[in-house]
Design a protein around this motif. Structure first.
Motif, PDB file in Angstrom:
ATOM      1  N   GLY A  80       0.778  -1.230   0.000  1.00 17.14           N
ATOM      2  CA  GLY A  80       0.000   0.000   0.000  1.00 17.14           C
ATOM      3  C   GLY A  80       0.809   1.279   0.000  1.00 17.14           C
ATOM      4  N   THR A  81       2.107   1.209  -0.345  1.00 15.27           N
ATOM      5  CA  THR A  81       2.930   2.417  -0.311  1.00 15.27           C
ATOM      6  C   THR A  81       2.885   3.215  -1.607  1.00 15.27           C
ATOM      7  OG1 THR A  81       4.887   1.151  -0.997  1.00 15.27           O
ATOM      8  CG2 THR A  81       4.517   1.445   1.387  1.00 15.27           C
ATOM      9  N   PHE A  82       2.535   2.571  -2.714  1.00 16.23           N
ATOM     10  CA  PHE A  82       2.445   3.312  -3.975  1.00 16.23           C
ATOM     11  C   PHE A  82       1.300   2.781  -4.807  1.00 16.23           C
ATOM     12  CE2 PHE A  82       5.455  -0.106  -4.946  1.00 16.23           C
ATOM     13  CZ  PHE A  82       4.996  -0.596  -6.165  1.00 16.23           C
ATOM     14  N   LEU A  83       0.925   3.592  -5.790  1.00 19.06           N
ATOM     15  CA  LEU A  83      -0.213   3.325  -6.659  1.00 19.06           C
ATOM     16  C   LEU A  83       0.256   3.400  -8.109  1.00 19.06           C
ATOM     17  CD1 LEU A  83      -3.414   3.027  -6.610  1.00 19.06           C
ATOM     18  CD2 LEU A  83      -3.454   5.523  -6.956  1.00 19.06           C
ATOM     19  N   LEU A  84      -0.077   2.383  -8.897  1.00 23.21           N
ATOM     20  CA  LEU A  84       0.178   2.418 -10.333  1.00 23.21           C
ATOM     21  C   LEU A  84      -1.117   2.749 -11.063  1.00 23.21           C
ATOM     22  CD1 LEU A  84       2.403  -0.763 -10.925  1.00 23.21           C
ATOM     23  CD2 LEU A  84       3.138   1.581 -10.415  1.00 23.21           C
ATOM     24  N   TYR A  85      -0.991   3.467 -12.173  1.00 18.74           N
ATOM     25  CA  TYR A  85      -2.165   3.750 -12.995  1.00 18.74           C
ATOM     26  C   TYR A  85      -1.726   4.104 -14.399  1.00 18.74           C
ATOM     27  CZ  TYR A  85      -1.105   8.720 -12.054  1.00 18.74           C
ATOM     28  OH  TYR A  85      -0.495   9.956 -11.934  1.00 18.74           O
ATOM     29  N   ARG A  86      -2.657   3.999 -15.317  1.00 19.66           N
ATOM     30  CA  ARG A  86      -2.393   4.359 -16.707  1.00 19.66           C
ATOM     31  C   ARG A  86      -2.933   5.747 -16.989  1.00 19.66           C
ATOM     32  NH1 ARG A  86      -2.955   1.023 -22.287  1.00 19.66           N
ATOM     33  NH2 ARG A  86      -3.016   2.822 -23.675  1.00 19.66           N
ATOM     34  N   GLN A  87      -2.117   6.576 -17.650  1.00 16.87           N
ATOM     35  CA  GLN A  87      -2.520   7.917 -18.071  1.00 16.87           C
ATOM     36  C   GLN A  87      -2.203   8.040 -19.547  1.00 16.87           C
ATOM     37  OE1 GLN A  87      -1.817  11.519 -15.522  1.00 16.87           O
ATOM     38  NE2 GLN A  87      -0.397  12.038 -17.161  1.00 16.87           N
ATOM     39  N   ALA A  88      -3.243   8.045 -20.382  1.00 16.86           N
ATOM     40  CA  ALA A  88      -3.064   8.007 -21.835  1.00 16.86           C
ATOM     41  C   ALA A  88      -2.241   6.760 -22.190  1.00 16.86           C
ATOM     42  CB  ALA A  88      -2.428   9.292 -22.334  1.00 16.86           C
ATOM     43  N   ASP A  89      -1.067   6.929 -22.815  1.00 18.15           N
ATOM     44  CA  ASP A  89      -0.258   5.762 -23.186  1.00 18.15           C
ATOM     45  C   ASP A  89       0.916   5.562 -22.238  1.00 18.15           C
ATOM     46  OD1 ASP A  89       1.368   7.894 -23.843  1.00 18.15           O
ATOM     47  OD2 ASP A  89       1.986   7.087 -25.787  1.00 18.15           O
ATOM     48  N   THR A  90       0.796   6.070 -20.997  1.00 19.62           N
ATOM     49  CA  THR A  90       1.906   6.047 -20.050  1.00 19.62           C
ATOM     50  C   THR A  90       1.518   5.338 -18.759  1.00 19.62           C
ATOM     51  OG1 THR A  90       2.695   8.157 -20.938  1.00 19.62           O
ATOM     52  CG2 THR A  90       3.566   7.490 -18.790  1.00 19.62           C
ATOM     53  N   LEU A  91       2.413   4.483 -18.242  1.00 17.29           N
ATOM     54  CA  LEU A  91       2.238   3.857 -16.938  1.00 17.29           C
ATOM     55  C   LEU A  91       2.898   4.751 -15.892  1.00 17.29           C
ATOM     56  CD1 LEU A  91       1.310   1.428 -15.249  1.00 17.29           C
ATOM     57  CD2 LEU A  91       3.561   0.394 -15.650  1.00 17.29           C
ATOM     58  N   MET A  92       2.116   5.158 -14.883  1.00 15.70           N
ATOM     59  CA  MET A  92       2.567   6.090 -13.863  1.00 15.70           C
ATOM     60  C   MET A  92       2.653   5.412 -12.500  1.00 15.70           C
ATOM     61  SD  MET A  92       2.694   8.913 -15.753  1.00 15.70           S
ATOM     62  CE  MET A  92       2.798  10.241 -14.535  1.00 15.70           C
ATOM     63  N   ARG A  93       3.535   5.941 -11.637  1.00 14.84           N
ATOM     64  CA  ARG A  93       3.615   5.494 -10.245  1.00 14.84           C
ATOM     65  C   ARG A  93       3.514   6.703  -9.331  1.00 14.84           C
ATOM     66  NH1 ARG A  93       9.048   4.709  -8.887  1.00 14.84           N
ATOM     67  NH2 ARG A  93       8.864   6.611  -7.657  1.00 14.84           N
ATOM     68  N   HIS A  94       2.556   6.634  -8.384  1.00 17.96           N
ATOM     69  CA  HIS A  94       2.418   7.676  -7.368  1.00 17.96           C
ATOM     70  C   HIS A  94       2.721   7.066  -6.007  1.00 17.96           C
ATOM     71  CE1 HIS A  94       0.928  11.092  -5.073  1.00 17.96           C
ATOM     72  NE2 HIS A  94       0.229  10.222  -4.343  1.00 17.96           N
ATOM     73  N   THR A  95       3.723   7.603  -5.314  1.00 22.26           N
ATOM     74  CA  THR A  95       4.066   7.154  -3.976  1.00 22.26           C
ATOM     75  C   THR A  95       3.383   8.052  -2.964  1.00 22.26           C
ATOM     76  OG1 THR A  95       6.212   6.339  -4.749  1.00 22.26           O
ATOM     77  CG2 THR A  95       5.954   6.676  -2.371  1.00 22.26           C
ATOM     78  N   LEU A  96       2.621   7.440  -2.052  1.00 24.47           N
ATOM     79  CA  LEU A  96       1.894   8.242  -1.069  1.00 24.47           C
ATOM     80  C   LEU A  96       2.861   9.049  -0.217  1.00 24.47           C
ATOM     81  CD1 LEU A  96      -0.487   6.461  -1.967  1.00 24.47           C
ATOM     82  CD2 LEU A  96      -1.281   6.539   0.400  1.00 24.47           C
ATOM     83  N   GLY A  97       2.486  10.298   0.035  1.00 22.96           N
ATOM     84  CA  GLY A  97       3.331  11.198   0.795  1.00 22.96           C
ATOM     85  C   GLY A  97       4.265  12.025  -0.055  1.00 22.96           C
ATOM     86  N   GLU A  98       4.330  11.730  -1.358  1.00 26.14           N
ATOM     87  CA  GLU A  98       5.177  12.484  -2.270  1.00 26.14           C
ATOM     88  C   GLU A  98       4.316  13.316  -3.216  1.00 26.14           C
ATOM     89  OE1 GLU A  98       7.887   9.965  -4.319  1.00 26.14           O
ATOM     90  OE2 GLU A  98       8.841   9.213  -2.486  1.00 26.14           O
ATOM     91  N   GLN A  99       4.908  14.363  -3.773  1.00 34.54           N
ATOM     92  CA  GLN A  99       4.211  15.219  -4.720  1.00 34.54           C
ATOM     93  C   GLN A  99       4.335  14.655  -6.129  1.00 34.54           C
ATOM     94  OE1 GLN A  99       2.373  17.993  -4.060  1.00 34.54           O
ATOM     95  NE2 GLN A  99       2.692  17.616  -1.873  1.00 34.54           N
ATOM     96  N   GLY A 100       3.222  14.644  -6.849  1.00 36.37           N
ATOM     97  CA  GLY A 100       3.257  14.232  -8.244  1.00 36.37           C
ATOM     98  C   GLY A 100       3.447  12.741  -8.429  1.00 36.37           C
ATOM     99  N   SER A 101       3.652  12.360  -9.688  1.00 38.74           N
ATOM    100  CA  SER A 101       3.823  10.962 -10.063  1.00 38.74           C
ATOM    101  C   SER A 101       5.023  10.811 -10.978  1.00 38.74           C
ATOM    102  CB  SER A 101       2.568  10.430 -10.768  1.00 38.74           C
ATOM    103  OG  SER A 101       1.434  10.521  -9.925  1.00 38.74           O
ATOM    104  N   VAL A 102       5.517   9.578 -11.099  1.00 39.36           N
ATOM    105  CA  VAL A 102       6.705   9.271 -11.891  1.00 39.36           C
ATOM    106  C   VAL A 102       6.303   8.416 -13.081  1.00 39.36           C
ATOM    107  CG1 VAL A 102       8.944   8.113 -11.879  1.00 39.36           C
ATOM    108  CG2 VAL A 102       8.190   9.386  -9.864  1.00 39.36           C
ATOM    109  N   LYS A 103       6.854   8.707 -14.264  1.00 35.01           N
ATOM    110  CA  LYS A 103       6.606   7.893 -15.450  1.00 35.01           C
ATOM    111  C   LYS A 103       7.453   6.624 -15.375  1.00 35.01           C
ATOM    112  CE  LYS A 103       5.580  11.711 -18.627  1.00 35.01           C
ATOM    113  NZ  LYS A 103       5.982  12.364 -19.900  1.00 35.01           N
ATOM    114  N   LEU A 104       6.797   5.473 -15.534  1.00 30.52           N
ATOM    115  CA  LEU A 104       7.524   4.203 -15.566  1.00 30.52           C
ATOM    116  C   LEU A 104       7.725   3.695 -16.988  1.00 30.52           C
ATOM    117  CD1 LEU A 104       6.001   2.126 -12.614  1.00 30.52           C
ATOM    118  CD2 LEU A 104       8.086   3.496 -12.643  1.00 30.52           C
ATOM    119  N   ALA A 105       6.738   3.891 -17.856  1.00 27.16           N
ATOM    120  CA  ALA A 105       6.838   3.405 -19.228  1.00 27.16           C
ATOM    121  C   ALA A 105       5.893   4.205 -20.106  1.00 27.16           C
ATOM    122  CB  ALA A 105       6.493   1.922 -19.301  1.00 27.16           C
ATOM    123  N   GLU A 106       6.306   4.418 -21.354  1.00 29.37           N
ATOM    124  CA  GLU A 106       5.488   5.152 -22.316  1.00 29.37           C
ATOM    125  C   GLU A 106       5.224   4.284 -23.538  1.00 29.37           C
ATOM    126  OE1 GLU A 106       6.297   9.684 -22.334  1.00 29.37           O
ATOM    127  OE2 GLU A 106       8.271   8.758 -22.125  1.00 29.37           O
ATOM    128  N   GLY A 107       4.348   4.757 -24.411  1.00 31.63           N
ATOM    129  CA  GLY A 107       4.064   4.057 -25.651  1.00 31.63           C
ATOM    130  C   GLY A 107       3.235   2.805 -25.495  1.00 31.63           C
TER     131      GLY A 107
END
Length: 372
Positions: A80-107
């Motif tokens: 339960g420390t982070f959340l993955l989700y899809r945004q358009a054609d990109t896989l994102m990771r959001h870590t709770l307690g941090e600002q914003g999200s990180v791109k893991l993969a595109e295309g």
């Protein structure tokens, strides 16, 4: 056969199957209700992922509004420390307690009902479908585990990955592939992230990979026929074995038997959610719970006539679901949590039609994270 009922059932199946299926793993089983639920908020400015506090119904922002980019397929890490989700054609990771999200993969390929990725049970690596016939293994980039570097594995020629499930020990990934030719049976492929394809077998009777059972191994939904689907498992020799009997059809029956479709596996009852279409277009959903064998099905969520996505993300007695009643759009509305097999659903967040704000894609946060 009533073709209207079959068509309604197929549509219903496509709506409810939008929820991710949890990979086997060590996520805890607890009787406590989840403290937080991740969801997708839809509003005048687009869509964004949010985390909702169950006790206060407070909505916490986790990502930017995206007017022109679809947000889909939320999935918590096992702790339960982070959340993955899809945004358009990109896989994102959001870590709770941090600002914003990180791109893991595109295309990523075009959006699908099922997620394009499957998180390893330890939360350190993700398997990602890549077009046309590849699976990529990449580190999530958080935590202390060593996931290795990103690399791709080739699938058999003409094999298009459809659904994926990690083994509970995280050593092998099972992939169901549809073939480019509709006349060729699907393949069930075992992948080793380091060595590639281990085995590949035809799976003509399998429609979807659902999860894992300690007693029965890999669980699947069978191929649909005129009477719907049956849940099953894969035997040691790689063949499909139904876990429910075929519908009994009396010779003098005036009506066809119910048409049920497999929706998901619930480890807490070692059973399955089935969905049935009805004749009434204003009451299109009848949900039942079934277990392996011949025991009768049990009605579930009887007070909710338009159930949308159901989450199977946490292997405990609680799930989240969408009540579509307040919305005209498919699969968005209010979000509730409920114990499997019970009727005492609790409201998590309510849609606001006047503000054009609705919610979908709920995923309960694993309770292991409460102490953090």
């Amino acid at each position: 056969m009533n073709r209207l009922r079959l068509a309604q059932a197929a549509l219903l199946c496509s709506l409810l199957l939008a929820a991710p299926v949890q990979a086997g793993g060590s996520a805890p089983t607890t009787s406590e209700a989840p403290a937080q639920v991740a969801a997708i908020e839809y509003g005048p400015r687009g869509a964004r992922p949010v985390v909702i506090q169950v006790s206060t119904r407070r909505v916490q922002w986790t990502g930017d509004w995206r007017q022109d980019a679809a947000v889909a397929h939320l999935s918590w890490s096992p702790d339960g420390t982070f959340l993955l989700y899809r945004q358009a054609d990109t896989l994102m990771r959001h870590t709770l307690g941090e600002q914003g999200s990180v791109k893991l993969a595109e295309g990523l390929a075009m959006p699908r009902l099922r997620p394009d990725y499957e998180l390893r049970p330890d939360g350190q690596q993700v398997a990602l479908r890549r077009a046309p016939s590849k699976v990529e293994f990449l580190p999530v980039g958080t935590g202390n585990g060593a996931a290795g570097t990103s690399h791709q594995a080739d699938m058999p020629s003409g094999c298009l990955p459809s659904s994926m499930q990690w083994q509970p020990d995280g050593k092998l990934l099972h992939v169901l592939c549809v073939q480019e030719s509709s006349k060729t049976a699907p393949l069930l492929v075992k992948l080793n992230p380091a060595a590639g394809v281990v085995t590949s077998r035809p799976a003509p009777d399998v429609a979807e990979l659902l999860g894992w059972s300690e007693q029965r191994g890999l669980l699947v939904s069978g191929k649909a026929d005129a009477y719907g689907q049956r849940p099953g498992n894969m035997t040691m020799d790689g063949s499909y074995q139904p876990l429910r009997p075929a519908p009994a059809i009396p010779e003098d029956a005036e009506e066809s038997p119910p048409i049920d479709f497999v929706q998901g596996y619930l480890p807490s009852i070692d059973g399955f959610v089935m969905a049935r279409a009805t004749e009434d277009p204003h009451d299109p959903v009848v949900l039942t719970l079934v277990t392996p064998g011949e025991s009768p099905a049990k009605r579930w969520l009887k007070a909710f006539k338009r159930v949308g996505t159901i989450s199977y993300g946490v292997p405990g007695p609680w799930v989240a679901f969408v009540d579509r009643k307040p919305a005209d759009r498919a699969d968005v509305g209010d979000i509730y949590i409920v114990r499997v097999g019970k009727e005492d659903a609790r409201l998590v967040v309510r849609a606001n039609a006047k503000r054009d704000t609705f919610y979908g894609g709920p995923e309960p946060r694993p309770n292991k994270a409460r102490k953090q």
